[in-house]
Design a protein around this motif. Sequence first.
Motif, PDB file in Angstrom:
ATOM      1  N   PHE A  15       0.822  -1.210   0.000  1.00 19.65           N
ATOM      2  CA  PHE A  15       0.000   0.000   0.000  1.00 19.65           C
ATOM      3  C   PHE A  15       0.855   1.258   0.000  1.00 19.65           C
ATOM      4  O   PHE A  15       0.468   2.265  -0.589  1.00 19.65           O
ATOM      5  N   CYS A  16       2.007   1.202   0.646  1.00 22.88           N
ATOM      6  CA  CYS A  16       2.929   2.347   0.584  1.00 22.88           C
ATOM      7  C   CYS A  16       3.348   2.609  -0.856  1.00 22.88           C
ATOM      8  O   CYS A  16       3.402   3.760  -1.306  1.00 22.88           O
ATOM      9  N   LEU A  17       3.634   1.545  -1.587  1.00 23.05           N
ATOM     10  CA  LEU A  17       3.997   1.700  -2.997  1.00 23.05           C
ATOM     11  C   LEU A  17       2.819   2.235  -3.802  1.00 23.05           C
ATOM     12  O   LEU A  17       2.990   3.088  -4.669  1.00 23.05           O
ATOM     13  N   LEU A  18       1.630   1.731  -3.503  1.00 23.76           N
ATOM     14  CA  LEU A  18       0.427   2.191  -4.198  1.00 23.76           C
ATOM     15  C   LEU A  18       0.171   3.671  -3.958  1.00 23.76           C
ATOM     16  O   LEU A  18      -0.252   4.395  -4.862  1.00 23.76           O
ATOM     17  N   LEU A  53       6.314  -0.608   8.783  1.00 17.45           N
ATOM     18  CA  LEU A  53       6.405  -1.161  10.137  1.00 17.45           C
ATOM     19  C   LEU A  53       5.125  -0.924  10.936  1.00 17.45           C
ATOM     20  O   LEU A  53       4.813  -1.685  11.850  1.00 17.45           O
ATOM     21  N   GLY A  54       4.382   0.117  10.590  1.00 10.57           N
ATOM     22  CA  GLY A  54       3.115   0.380  11.267  1.00 10.57           C
ATOM     23  C   GLY A  54       2.159  -0.791  11.137  1.00 10.57           C
ATOM     24  O   GLY A  54       1.496  -1.179  12.107  1.00 10.57           O
ATOM     25  N   GLY A  55       2.066  -1.372   9.956  1.00 10.04           N
ATOM     26  CA  GLY A  55       1.208  -2.541   9.750  1.00 10.04           C
ATOM     27  C   GLY A  55       1.670  -3.734  10.563  1.00 10.04           C
ATOM     28  O   GLY A  55       0.865  -4.479  11.120  1.00 10.04           O
ATOM     29  N   PHE A  56       2.973  -3.907  10.635  1.00  3.37           N
ATOM     30  CA  PHE A  56       3.572  -4.982  11.429  1.00  3.37           C
ATOM     31  C   PHE A  56       3.195  -4.833  12.905  1.00  3.37           C
ATOM     32  O   PHE A  56       2.714  -5.768  13.538  1.00  3.37           O
ATOM     33  N   PHE A  57       3.396  -3.630  13.447  1.00  2.62           N
ATOM     34  CA  PHE A  57       3.105  -3.393  14.864  1.00  2.62           C
ATOM     35  C   PHE A  57       1.605  -3.467  15.160  1.00  2.62           C
ATOM     36  O   PHE A  57       1.199  -4.000  16.197  1.00  2.62           O
ATOM     37  N   CYS A  58       0.795  -2.924  14.273  1.00  2.00           N
ATOM     38  CA  CYS A  58      -0.668  -2.992  14.476  1.00  2.00           C
ATOM     39  C   CYS A  58      -1.138  -4.438  14.503  1.00  2.00           C
ATOM     40  O   CYS A  58      -2.009  -4.801  15.304  1.00  2.00           O
ATOM     41  N   TRP A  59      -0.569  -5.255  13.635  1.00  2.00           N
ATOM     42  CA  TRP A  59      -0.990  -6.653  13.592  1.00  2.00           C
ATOM     43  C   TRP A  59      -0.557  -7.392  14.861  1.00  2.00           C
ATOM     44  O   TRP A  59      -1.288  -8.237  15.381  1.00  2.00           O
ATOM     45  N   ILE A  60       0.620  -7.070  15.389  1.00  2.00           N
ATOM     46  CA  ILE A  60       1.058  -7.683  16.647  1.00  2.00           C
ATOM     47  C   ILE A  60       0.082  -7.327  17.768  1.00  2.00           C
ATOM     48  O   ILE A  60      -0.323  -8.184  18.557  1.00  2.00           O
ATOM     49  N   ARG A 106      10.589   7.188  -0.684  1.00  3.53           N
ATOM     50  CA  ARG A 106      11.465   6.054  -0.408  1.00  3.53           C
ATOM     51  C   ARG A 106      11.952   6.009   1.043  1.00  3.53           C
ATOM     52  O   ARG A 106      11.962   4.958   1.668  1.00  3.53           O
ATOM     53  N   GLN A 107      12.350   7.150   1.601  1.00  3.05           N
ATOM     54  CA  GLN A 107      12.885   7.160   2.960  1.00  3.05           C
ATOM     55  C   GLN A 107      11.802   6.907   4.012  1.00  3.05           C
ATOM     56  O   GLN A 107      12.118   6.642   5.169  1.00  3.05           O
ATOM     57  N   LEU A 108      10.529   6.978   3.629  1.00  5.48           N
ATOM     58  CA  LEU A 108       9.432   6.740   4.571  1.00  5.48           C
ATOM     59  C   LEU A 108       8.807   5.352   4.421  1.00  5.48           C
ATOM     60  O   LEU A 108       7.910   4.991   5.185  1.00  5.48           O
ATOM     61  N   LEU A 109       9.276   4.570   3.435  1.00  2.00           N
ATOM     62  CA  LEU A 109       8.681   3.259   3.178  1.00  2.00           C
ATOM     63  C   LEU A 109       8.792   2.318   4.383  1.00  2.00           C
ATOM     64  O   LEU A 109       7.806   1.688   4.776  1.00  2.00           O
ATOM     65  N   LEU A 130       8.175  13.339  14.029  1.00  3.30           N
ATOM     66  CA  LEU A 130       9.598  13.042  13.949  1.00  3.30           C
ATOM     67  C   LEU A 130      10.148  13.167  12.524  1.00  3.30           C
ATOM     68  O   LEU A 130      11.256  13.676  12.325  1.00  3.30           O
ATOM     69  N   LEU A 131       9.376  12.698  11.550  1.00  2.00           N
ATOM     70  CA  LEU A 131       9.862  12.663  10.168  1.00  2.00           C
ATOM     71  C   LEU A 131       9.318  13.795   9.307  1.00  2.00           C
ATOM     72  O   LEU A 131       9.571  13.826   8.108  1.00  2.00           O
ATOM     73  N   LYS A 132       8.544  14.692   9.922  1.00  2.00           N
ATOM     74  CA  LYS A 132       7.989  15.861   9.249  1.00  2.00           C
ATOM     75  C   LYS A 132       7.259  15.476   7.947  1.00  2.00           C
ATOM     76  O   LYS A 132       7.590  15.925   6.857  1.00  2.00           O
ATOM     77  N   ALA A 133       6.261  14.632   8.142  1.00  2.00           N
ATOM     78  CA  ALA A 133       5.428  14.160   7.036  1.00  2.00           C
ATOM     79  C   ALA A 133       3.995  14.050   7.553  1.00  2.00           C
ATOM     80  O   ALA A 133       3.779  13.990   8.759  1.00  2.00           O
ATOM     81  N   PRO A 134       3.017  14.036   6.655  1.00  2.00           N
ATOM     82  CA  PRO A 134       1.620  13.894   7.110  1.00  2.00           C
ATOM     83  C   PRO A 134       1.381  12.556   7.810  1.00  2.00           C
ATOM     84  O   PRO A 134       1.932  11.527   7.414  1.00  2.00           O
ATOM     85  N   ALA A 135       0.571  12.573   8.844  1.00  2.00           N
ATOM     86  CA  ALA A 135       0.272  11.358   9.604  1.00  2.00           C
ATOM     87  C   ALA A 135      -0.453  10.321   8.751  1.00  2.00           C
ATOM     88  O   ALA A 135      -0.307   9.113   8.981  1.00  2.00           O
ATOM     89  N   THR A 136      -1.193  10.763   7.759  1.00  2.00           N
ATOM     90  CA  THR A 136      -1.943   9.845   6.891  1.00  2.00           C
ATOM     91  C   THR A 136      -1.023   8.858   6.196  1.00  2.00           C
ATOM     92  O   THR A 136      -1.388   7.702   5.985  1.00  2.00           O
ATOM     93  N   ILE A 137       0.179   9.310   5.852  1.00  2.00           N
ATOM     94  CA  ILE A 137       1.146   8.449   5.169  1.00  2.00           C
ATOM     95  C   ILE A 137       1.492   7.245   6.032  1.00  2.00           C
ATOM     96  O   ILE A 137       1.773   6.163   5.525  1.00  2.00           O
ATOM     97  N   PHE A 138       1.460   7.412   7.333  1.00  2.00           N
ATOM     98  CA  PHE A 138       1.798   6.321   8.245  1.00  2.00           C
ATOM     99  C   PHE A 138       0.564   5.573   8.733  1.00  2.00           C
ATOM    100  O   PHE A 138       0.636   4.379   9.005  1.00  2.00           O
ATOM    101  N   PHE A 139      -0.557   6.271   8.853  1.00  2.00           N
ATOM    102  CA  PHE A 139      -1.756   5.633   9.399  1.00  2.00           C
ATOM    103  C   PHE A 139      -2.391   4.643   8.423  1.00  2.00           C
ATOM    104  O   PHE A 139      -2.723   3.516   8.805  1.00  2.00           O
ATOM    105  N   LEU A 140      -2.588   5.050   7.187  1.00  2.00           N
ATOM    106  CA  LEU A 140      -3.280   4.171   6.239  1.00  2.00           C
ATOM    107  C   LEU A 140      -2.582   2.831   6.034  1.00  2.00           C
ATOM    108  O   LEU A 140      -3.230   1.782   6.134  1.00  2.00           O
ATOM    109  N   PRO A 141      -1.278   2.811   5.766  1.00  2.00           N
ATOM    110  CA  PRO A 141      -0.632   1.496   5.650  1.00  2.00           C
ATOM    111  C   PRO A 141      -0.652   0.699   6.957  1.00  2.00           C
ATOM    112  O   PRO A 141      -0.680  -0.527   6.934  1.00  2.00           O
ATOM    113  N   ALA A 142      -0.668   1.386   8.090  1.00  2.00           N
ATOM    114  CA  ALA A 142      -0.665   0.687   9.374  1.00  2.00           C
ATOM    115  C   ALA A 142      -1.960  -0.078   9.610  1.00  2.00           C
ATOM    116  O   ALA A 142      -1.939  -1.168  10.192  1.00  2.00           O
TER     117      ALA A 142
END
Length: 152
Positions: A18-21, A34-41, A26-29, A74-86
């Motif tokens: 989904f990150c690729l989609l 990892l968000g999806g990994f941690f959410c699934w745990i 690249r530096q945020l991939l 921390l990475l100065k990017a929108p939270a959506t970029i990390f939330f949706l794949p997670a």
Amino acid sequence: METIIVEMVTSMAGSFGFCLLFHVRRQLLLPASLGGFFCWIIYLAAIHTIEGSFFPCLFASAFGAFYAEILARLLKAPATIFFLPAVVPLIPGGSLYYTMSYAVQNHWEQSQAYGSVTMRSALGIAVGASLIWAFTDMTRKLLLYRANSGNR
């Protein structure tokens, strides 16, 4: 144990897809995947201790929103970029498929049973994320208020 490891790896791979989609930089991939990994745990830990699908999805989604908010700062990017794949691994695709399949076949009892699981899971995802977003928004406004009232 083998199945859990496979599930964790595939949850991260699904999030990566989904990150690729979404054309995540690249530096945020890796952090986004990892968000999806941690959410699934968290989901797996909750599903083994709490009955049903609402609360496990709520806890995992709340963690995903919290994770996204922290990485956004921390990475100065929108939270959506990390939330949706997670939260991608949490999406109740299987139960949604069976809901619709049984509905098309006029098996209403089975469709209703799967539909109930689908709705509880989706509601858990929405409530978990909403709670964290409301908390971070209130915290942000409180900090801004305190900063502005100190300047008077």
